[in-house]
Structures are given as structure tokens and as C-alpha cells.
Design an enzyme around this catalytic site. Structure first.
Site, short mmCIF file in Angstrom:
data_model
loop_
_atom_site.label_atom_id
_atom_site.label_comp_id
_atom_site.label_asym_id
_atom_site.label_seq_id
_atom_site.Cartn_x
_atom_site.Cartn_y
_atom_site.Cartn_z
CG LEU A 104 -2.03 -1.11 1.16
CD1 LEU A 104 -2.93 -1.02 2.38
CD2 LEU A 104 -2.88 -1.03 -0.11
N GLY A 105 2.13 1.13 -0.22
CA GLY A 105 2.98 2.32 -0.42
C GLY A 105 3.40 3.02 0.86
CB SER A 107 8.51 2.73 2.24
OG SER A 107 8.27 2.33 0.91
CB ALA A 108 6.36 5.81 -1.56
CB ALA A 109 2.75 7.21 2.25
CG ASP A 150 4.90 2.14 -4.43
OD1 ASP A 150 4.30 1.69 -5.43
OD2 ASP A 150 5.06 1.49 -3.38
O1 PMV Z 1 4.76 -3.71 -3.07
P1 PMV Z 1 4.67 -2.30 -3.55
O2 PMV Z 1 3.42 -1.60 -3.21
O3 PMV Z 1 5.88 -1.50 -3.21
O4 PMV Z 1 4.59 -2.35 -5.13
C1 PMV Z 1 5.63 -2.89 -5.87
C2 PMV Z 1 5.34 -2.79 -7.32
C3 PMV Z 1 6.36 -3.52 -8.17
O5 PMV Z 1 5.99 -3.31 -9.52
C4 PMV Z 1 6.34 -5.00 -7.87
C5 PMV Z 1 7.76 -3.01 -7.93
C6 PMV Z 1 8.01 -1.63 -8.47
O6 PMV Z 1 9.05 -1.05 -8.11
O7 PMV Z 1 7.23 -1.12 -9.30
#
Ligand code: PMV
Length: 312
Positions: A104-105, A107-109, A150
Site C-alpha cells: 500500500l505504499g 514507505s513512499a508515503a 509508488d
Molecule cells: O509492493 P509495492 O506496493 O511497493 O509495489 C511494488 C510494485 C512492483 O511493480 C512489484 C515493484 C516496483 O518497483 O514497481
């Protein structure tokens, strides 16, 4: 005190293939937020930052933290870009209700909230492209080859059609799209899932490239369906994307069970979202008609379920 927030996100279609240059579509999830507070610290250390995270229990002075610590990295990157603290001392406090390690992102959030709060505190708020660029640097600490989706969808806080290395295209949807998001209860590591796909790709590049092309084709069709507001048509594209993700080996029995339950209860379509091998699944659900599907995925063992809406 300065406060800034950032949403969670789900990837609607295209995860994994996006690491190999294919497009993906992601949308923000505003019910889930990471929040950063920045405050002047009287009697603090000049030019230093006292960092505190309720989510991880981390606390300490920036000058004494490892540069590999994500919160230290984003705070340092933001301050470098702003020309430093000019002798001041501040605290950066972070809270997040976005589950960690679940696609659900989170770390980026957290990075986006910190970059926004620090730059606003200094009086020169970063624009979304700068926030995204700085958060991307931190995403690299989590797994070696992040696509950047993300940090992009979270920094722009809009649905995006994303291709690695290109300026993101923000999408306007043609109708209301409702989604269910359910937690499989199984922690997922994006790094492990990305490495798994990398091994498969190294073993048989031609086959994997064909699958990535097929996923990219679904994403392009989904963009048209999304913009055209043809809600029901998104479901089968998500189902087909899930079949490819299963073939890639990034689904799991728990995810499969929730996906089957959502489809059987009337979802238009369902798939895992994010890295997979655990984490969350999503389903496209009829507008205002999520309840029976929510109940079905709960009965199938979902640890936590929420619904989110993307509006024109
Ligand atoms: O697991 P998340 O939400 O960080 O998503 C990863 C998405 C991937 O395509 C698997 C990896 C990426 O860097 O895009």
C-alpha cells in the site's frame, strides 16, 4: 508547527511488468495516510534534526543515524535541496496508518509526507515532481530496482498512468470506480517478489518479456476503460492481469482465496496489488454495492478490508 500528509496507494494493473518498462496504473488511497510534523526545537542541536517515528519506534538525531535509514535519508535529501537549516534545530515526527510491507505504499508515503512537511516548514514547498524525485531515492533503499510508481502516484496524489523514466500522465476517470482492498494477513516483501521475478526473467527472458508485453497491453486497454468510465469492463482486465501474476509466481494461496471469494460475491474483477506473495488484494466492485463482497472476503479470512473510490 508544520504538518503534511500523504496517501497510501494501490496499483490497479501492471505491477512487476512496470519494473521492465511496461506501463502501470495506480491510484491514491486517501483513507490511509502518513503524516509528518515539523517543529522548531528550542535548545536543540544547531543544524540537526531530532527524528521520531511512532510507526517504527525509531528515534534519534539525524547526524547520528545511518544514511541507509529511510527517514534519515529523506530528511537529509530534503534539507540538502533546501540549502540546510541555517543554524536552526528542528524535530520531524512521523505517524502512519498505512500498513507496512503490504503493497500500500507505506514507505513512499512516509517519504512524501516528510519532504512536504520539511519544505513547507522552511517556506519553500517542493512541487510534486521534486517530492517524487526525492522519495524515489529512498525507495531504492527498499529494493534495488524500483520502478518509481509508488513515489509518483503518492507525490502527485492523482491516478497515474506510469512508465518508468517518463513524466507521469495523470488520469481523469470518466465515472466513479469503487474498489475493495483486503489484507491477506501475510506480510509481503516487495524486494523478495521483485527478486523472484528477476530470477525467472534471467532463466527465460523471451517468455517473461511476452508476459510483460501482455500485461502492458492490458494496462493500455484499462487506461481507455478508466478514462471512458466503463466500470464493468475494468474487472476482466484485472482478472487477466491476475492470471499473469499467478504465472509469474507472485500470488499466494491466501491471496487466491480472497480473490476467488470476491469474484464469487459479484466483484467485476480481482487481483493482487503491489509486490504480492502476501500483502493486499483489490477488487473492482459495483458502485455502492461493496457490502456483500466485503462480507465474502472477510468470511474467506481477510485480516482487514476497506473500500476506496476514484471519482471524476
Ligand atoms: O509492493 P509495492 O506496493 O511497493 O509495489 C511494488 C510494485 C512492483 O511493480 C512489484 C515493484 C516496483 O518497483 O514497481
Amino acid at each position: 508547527m508544520t504538518r503534511a500528509a500523504a496517501p497510501g496507494k494501490i496499483i490497479l494493473l501492471g505491477e512487476h511488468a512496470v519494473v521492465y518498462g511496461r506501463p502501470a496504473i495506480a491510484v491514491p488511497v486517501r483513507q490511509l495516510q502518513a503524516v509528518a510534523h515539523v517543529e522548531h526545537l528550542r535548545d536543540g542541536r544547531p543544524n540537526d534534526v531530532l527524528i521520531e517515528s511512532r510507526a517504527t519506534g525509531l528515534g534519534g538525531w539525524l547526524s547520528e543515524m545511518s544514511a541507509d535509514e529511510p527517514l534519515a535519508r529523506i530528511t537529509g535529501l530534503a534539507l540538502d535541496r533546501l540549502g540546510g537549516l541555517n543554524g536552526r534545530s528542528i524535530t520531524v515526527r512521523v505517524e502512519s496508518e498505512i500498513p507496512i510491507a503490504s503493497g500500500l505504499g507505506s514507505s513512499a508515503a512516509v517519504s512524501v509526507a516528510v519532504a512536504r512537511a520539511v519544505s513547507s516548514y522552511i517556506g519553500r514547498p517542493f512541487d510534486p515532481a521534486v517530492v517524487s524525485e526525492l522519495a524515489f531515492e529512498v525507495e531504492k533503499l527498499h529494493h534495488g530496482t524500483p520502478s518509481g510508481i509508488d513515489n509518483t502516484v503518492i507525490a502527485f496524489d492523482r491516478p497515474v498512468y506510469f512508465v518508468k523514466g517518463s513524466a507521469p500522465e495523470t488520469l481523469t476517470v470518466g465515472a466513479t470506480f469503487d474498489f475493495l482492498i483486503a489484507d491477506s494477513g501475510q506480510a509481503s516483501s516487495t524486494a523478495v517478489a521483485v527478486a523472484h521475478v528477476r530470477h525467472r526473467w534471467e532463466a527465460d527472458r523471451a517468455a517473461l518479456e511476452r508476459v510483460f508485453d501482455a500485461i502492458g497491453g492490458l494496462v493500455d486497454r484499462a487506461r481507455t476503460v478508466f478514462q471512458g468510465g466503463r466500470t464493468k469492463e475494468l474487472g476482466p482486465l484485472m482478472d487477466e492481469n491476475q492470471a499473469h501474476l499467478e504465472w509469474l509466481g507472485v500470488s499466494s494461496p491466501d491471496l487466491d482465496r480472497l480473490i476467488r471469494a470476491a469474484r464469487a460475491a459479484g466483484a467485476y474483477g480481482a487481483k493482487l496489488s503491489g509486490g504480492g506473495m502476501g500483502g493486499h488484494m483489490i477488487a473492482a466492485v459495483p458502485e455502492g454495492g461493496a457490502t456483500p463482497i466485503v462480507e465474502a472476503v472477510q468470511a474467506a479470512g481477510a485480516a482487514h478490508v476497506l473500500t476506496t473510490r476514484v471519482e471524476p
